[in-house]
Design a protein around this motif. Structure first.
Motif, mmCIF file in Angstrom:
data_model
loop_
_atom_site.group_PDB
_atom_site.id
_atom_site.type_symbol
_atom_site.label_atom_id
_atom_site.label_comp_id
_atom_site.label_asym_id
_atom_site.label_seq_id
_atom_site.Cartn_x
_atom_site.Cartn_y
_atom_site.Cartn_z
ATOM 1 N N ALA A 1 0.838 -1.204 0.000
ATOM 2 C CA ALA A 1 0.000 0.000 0.000
ATOM 3 C C ALA A 1 0.871 1.251 0.000
ATOM 4 C CB ALA A 1 -0.937 0.008 1.200
ATOM 5 N N HIS B 1 -10.509 4.365 -6.245
ATOM 6 C CA HIS B 1 -11.349 4.334 -5.045
ATOM 7 C C HIS B 1 -12.630 5.127 -5.265
ATOM 8 C CE1 HIS B 1 -12.582 5.135 -0.846
ATOM 9 N NE2 HIS B 1 -12.222 3.878 -0.726
ATOM 10 N N PRO C 1 -13.843 -1.299 -0.856
ATOM 11 C CA PRO C 1 -12.629 -1.458 -0.050
ATOM 12 C C PRO C 1 -12.210 -0.110 0.540
ATOM 13 C CG PRO C 1 -12.060 -1.392 -2.371
ATOM 14 C CD PRO C 1 -13.573 -1.403 -2.287
ATOM 15 N N GLN D 1 -6.808 -0.778 1.625
ATOM 16 C CA GLN D 1 -6.981 -2.092 0.999
ATOM 17 C C GLN D 1 -6.769 -2.004 -0.504
ATOM 18 O OE1 GLN D 1 -10.958 -2.764 2.434
ATOM 19 N NE2 GLN D 1 -10.265 -4.175 4.030
ATOM 20 N N LEU D 2 -7.341 -0.999 -1.119
ATOM 21 C CA LEU D 2 -7.181 -0.814 -2.556
ATOM 22 C C LEU D 2 -5.718 -0.522 -2.896
ATOM 23 C CD1 LEU D 2 -8.432 -0.572 -5.368
ATOM 24 C CD2 LEU D 2 -8.833 1.837 -4.863
ATOM 25 N N ALA E 1 -3.097 -1.450 -1.263
ATOM 26 C CA ALA E 1 -2.313 -2.678 -1.100
ATOM 27 C C ALA E 1 -2.454 -3.567 -2.333
ATOM 28 C CB ALA E 1 -2.743 -3.422 0.156
ATOM 29 N N TRP E 2 -3.647 -3.606 -2.885
ATOM 30 C CA TRP E 2 -3.865 -4.410 -4.090
ATOM 31 C C TRP E 2 -3.112 -3.818 -5.281
ATOM 32 C CZ3 TRP E 2 -6.869 -3.294 -8.589
ATOM 33 C CH2 TRP E 2 -7.056 -4.390 -9.426
ATOM 34 N N ILE E 3 -3.253 -2.523 -5.483
ATOM 35 C CA ILE E 3 -2.550 -1.849 -6.579
ATOM 36 C C ILE E 3 -1.029 -1.936 -6.367
ATOM 37 C CG2 ILE E 3 -2.085 0.409 -7.648
ATOM 38 C CD1 ILE E 3 -5.074 1.065 -7.165
ATOM 39 N N GLN F 1 0.794 -4.177 -5.300
ATOM 40 C CA GLN F 1 1.416 -5.430 -5.713
ATOM 41 C C GLN F 1 1.995 -5.334 -7.122
ATOM 42 O OE1 GLN F 1 -0.977 -8.977 -4.849
ATOM 43 N NE2 GLN F 1 -2.244 -7.648 -3.569
#
Length: 92
Positions: free
Chosen positions: A52, A67, A77, A81-82, A84-86, A88
């Motif tokens: 994140a 978002h 999310p 959370q969003l 953290a996903w991005i 990656q």
């Protein structure tokens, strides 16, 4: 400093856990606040590698835009959370 929040003060004093929690609270109230987005990224990064943090520091505008588009769905999310996903997909 004018405009500094409690989270900003925690960050500058080295209390990164309190800063993370403060920025989370700020973003729960106003998920579009640029200073809180980057502040959360800085505070997370100060605590160690975090996907994140990478997203919030390298492409906060992308996190904010995605978002915004997801806020209309049931149970969207959190910004973190969003991110953290991005994050990656963001090189470290």
């Amino acid at each position: 400093m004018p405009g500094a929040t409690a989270a900003d003060l925690a960050y500058t004093s080295g209390d990164f856990l309190e800063a993370v929690q403060g920025y989370r609270r700020e973003l729960a109230t106003d998920p579009d606040r640029p200073n809180s987005l980057v502040g959360l990224g800085l505070a997370l990064a100060a605590r160690g590698p975090h996907p994140a943090a990478r997203a919030l520091l390298h492409c906060p505008e992308l996190v904010r835009a995605v978002h915004r588009s997801l806020r209309a769905v049931p149970r969207p999310p959190t910004v973190e959370q969003l991110a953290a996903w991005i994050g990656q997909l963001v090189p470290g």
